[in-house]
Design an enzyme around this catalytic site. Structure first.
Site, PDB file in Angstrom:
ATOM      1  CE1 TYR A 153       4.285  -1.154  -2.164  1.00 54.47           C
ATOM      2  CE2 TYR A 153       5.901  -0.293  -3.274  1.00 54.47           C
ATOM      3  CZ  TYR A 153       4.476  -0.277  -2.163  1.00 54.47           C
ATOM      4  OH  TYR A 153       4.214   0.867  -2.078  1.00 54.47           O
ATOM      5  CE  LYS A 157       2.276   0.362  -4.616  1.00 52.74           C
ATOM      6  NZ  LYS A 157       0.854   0.353  -5.138  1.00 52.74           N
TER       7      LYS A 157
HETATM    8  P1  NAP Z   1      -1.428   1.123   4.373  1.00 52.65           P
HETATM    9  O1  NAP Z   1      -1.458   2.432   6.024  1.00 52.65           O
HETATM   10  O2  NAP Z   1      -0.327  -0.055   5.510  1.00 52.65           O
HETATM   11  O3  NAP Z   1      -2.256   0.789   4.409  1.00 52.65           O
HETATM   12  C1  NAP Z   1      -3.362   0.210   3.322  1.00 52.65           C
HETATM   13  C2  NAP Z   1      -4.800  -0.626   3.603  1.00 52.65           C
HETATM   14  O4  NAP Z   1      -4.542  -1.517   2.732  1.00 52.65           O
HETATM   15  C3  NAP Z   1      -5.417  -1.035   4.854  1.00 52.65           C
HETATM   16  O5  NAP Z   1      -6.145  -0.343   4.731  1.00 52.65           O
HETATM   17  C4  NAP Z   1      -5.570  -1.985   4.671  1.00 52.65           C
HETATM   18  O6  NAP Z   1      -6.663  -3.037   4.859  1.00 52.65           O
HETATM   19  C5  NAP Z   1      -6.470  -2.526   3.333  1.00 52.65           C
HETATM   20  N1  NAP Z   1      -5.471  -3.299   2.120  1.00 52.65           N
HETATM   21  C6  NAP Z   1      -4.345  -4.396   2.724  1.00 52.65           C
HETATM   22  N2  NAP Z   1      -4.909  -5.227   1.189  1.00 52.65           N
HETATM   23  C7  NAP Z   1      -6.173  -5.716   1.783  1.00 52.65           C
HETATM   24  C8  NAP Z   1      -6.789  -6.489   0.699  1.00 52.65           C
HETATM   25  N3  NAP Z   1      -6.214  -7.924   0.278  1.00 52.65           N
HETATM   26  N4  NAP Z   1      -8.294  -6.327   0.154  1.00 52.65           N
HETATM   27  C9  NAP Z   1      -8.665  -4.900   1.146  1.00 52.65           C
HETATM   28  N5  NAP Z   1      -7.960  -4.215   1.420  1.00 52.65           N
HETATM   29  C10 NAP Z   1      -6.404  -4.060   1.845  1.00 52.65           C
HETATM   30  O7  NAP Z   1      -0.487   1.240   3.743  1.00 52.65           O
HETATM   31  P2  NAP Z   1      -0.494   3.465   2.699  1.00 52.65           P
HETATM   32  O8  NAP Z   1       0.700   3.545   2.903  1.00 52.65           O
HETATM   33  O9  NAP Z   1      -1.854   3.981   3.142  1.00 52.65           O
HETATM   34  O10 NAP Z   1      -0.402   2.579   1.093  1.00 52.65           O
HETATM   35  C11 NAP Z   1      -1.774   2.755   0.866  1.00 52.65           C
HETATM   36  C12 NAP Z   1      -1.389   2.563  -1.137  1.00 52.65           C
HETATM   37  O11 NAP Z   1       0.197   3.233  -1.484  1.00 52.65           O
HETATM   38  C13 NAP Z   1      -0.340   1.173  -1.381  1.00 52.65           C
HETATM   39  O12 NAP Z   1      -0.813   0.424  -2.681  1.00 52.65           O
HETATM   40  C14 NAP Z   1       0.898   1.584  -1.518  1.00 52.65           C
HETATM   41  O13 NAP Z   1       1.747   0.714  -2.059  1.00 52.65           O
HETATM   42  C15 NAP Z   1       0.791   3.346  -1.960  1.00 52.65           C
HETATM   43  N6  NAP Z   1       2.248   3.670  -1.711  1.00 52.65           N
HETATM   44  C16 NAP Z   1       2.060   4.140  -0.004  1.00 52.65           C
HETATM   45  C17 NAP Z   1       3.521   4.932  -0.190  1.00 52.65           C
HETATM   46  C18 NAP Z   1       3.851   5.040   0.991  1.00 52.65           C
HETATM   47  O14 NAP Z   1       4.930   5.845   1.561  1.00 52.65           O
HETATM   48  N7  NAP Z   1       3.215   5.178   2.283  1.00 52.65           N
HETATM   49  C19 NAP Z   1       4.399   5.014  -1.484  1.00 52.65           C
HETATM   50  C20 NAP Z   1       4.274   5.067  -2.489  1.00 52.65           C
HETATM   51  C21 NAP Z   1       2.663   3.733  -2.686  1.00 52.65           C
HETATM   52  P3  NAP Z   1      -5.648  -3.925   6.669  1.00 52.65           P
HETATM   53  O15 NAP Z   1      -6.063  -2.356   7.972  1.00 52.65           O
HETATM   54  O16 NAP Z   1      -6.688  -4.433   6.988  1.00 52.65           O
HETATM   55  O17 NAP Z   1      -4.684  -4.187   6.778  1.00 52.65           O
END
Ligand code: NAP
Length: 244
Positions: A153, A157
């Protein structure tokens, strides 16, 4: 921020941070293409239409080139242009490196990093032609400082950051900006999977004293997507409550 007449694609916006970004861009006036790999995207698109704004959902796997081509084609056919791309879709497959499988490595690199290359490449030509564009990619503080158990990851990133800085240099003179956002720990399903003791330990390391909300990240995206942010490019904006 006023994004009236702007057209945005937000990848992975069926839930979590992506959903908050899609709603915030729509609130600011943009038409939004909501993407996901399951049917949640349509619920978000419906919510946006209920706000009186234009929205369409497209099911597509952003790590697949043919899927990305059809995502971008749908946006162009329906709205005639693409102004804003938010590369948000991402997953994690955490494992200590000595135990990490090839599959865990490849899956995270493909969905978190290759997708950013595929989607950005697909929208860049029309953005250059129209002399206006905003590419905003969601990285992570883990890409800046690393994290045990997240080598795949963190590599993806950190890769987004190098990619963003290079694209920014390539297209700055054409009115297209490319920036990354590095969220800290945000309260979504991704972090809700953590045991409560680990969540509390994380919170104790955040000067703001709380996890971030998806809206905290969405506000930063909205700013970088705006007219007012036109002279900001190649940057990484950290949204982490002061953690790093
Ligand atoms: P999340 O709740 O797990 O949501 C991820 C979204 O991406 C879901 O809608 C998922 O679809 C979709 N997705 C996964 N694989 C995909 C694919 N191959 N094609 C199209 N869509 C896809 O994650 P989040 O926490 O909102 O994170 C969003 C972004 O922020 C990510 O890039 C993550 O790495 C980044 N981020 C998150 C955090 C945190 O603390 N949460 C911190 C830093 C960075 P499904 O619903 O179908 O699975």
């Amino acid at each position: 921020m006023n994004l009236t007449d702007r057209v945005a694609i937000v990848t992975g916006s069926g839930r979590g941070i992506g959903k908050a970004i899609a709603l915030k861009l729509a609130e600011a006036g943009a038409s939004v293409v909501v993407n996901d790999i399951d049917k949640m995207a349509e619920e978000v698109a419906r919510e946006i239409r209920a706000m009186g704004k234009q929205s369409q959902s497209v099911m597509a796997d952003v790590s697949s080139a043919p899927d990305v081509a059809s995502l971008v084609e749908t946006a162009t056919t329906n709205y005639g242009r693409i102004d804003i791309l938010v590369n948000n879709a991402g997953i994690n497959r955490d494992q200590l490196l000595v135990r990490m499988s090839d599959e865990e490595w490849d899956k995270v690199i493909n969905i978190d990093l290759k997708s950013v290359f595929l989607c950005t490449r697909a929208v860049l030509r029309p953005m250059i032609k129209q002399r206006w564009g905003r590419i905003i990619s969601i990285s992570s503080v883990v890409g800046l400082i690393g994290n045990a158990g997240q080598a795949n990851y963190a590599a993806a990133k950190a890769g987004i950051i190098g990619f963003t800085r290079s694209v920014a240099r390539e297209v700055a003179s054409r009115g297209v900006t490319a920036n990354a956002i590095a969220p800290g720990f945000i309260d979504t399903e991704m972090t809700q999977k953590l045991p409560e003791s680990q969540r509390q330990e994380l919170i104790s390391r955040i000067p703001s004293g709380r996890l971030g909300s998806p809206e905290d990240v969405a506000s930063a995206v909205c700013f970088l997507a705006s007219e007012e942010a036109g002279y900001i490019t190649g940057q990484v904006l950290t949204v982490d409550g002061g953690m790093t």
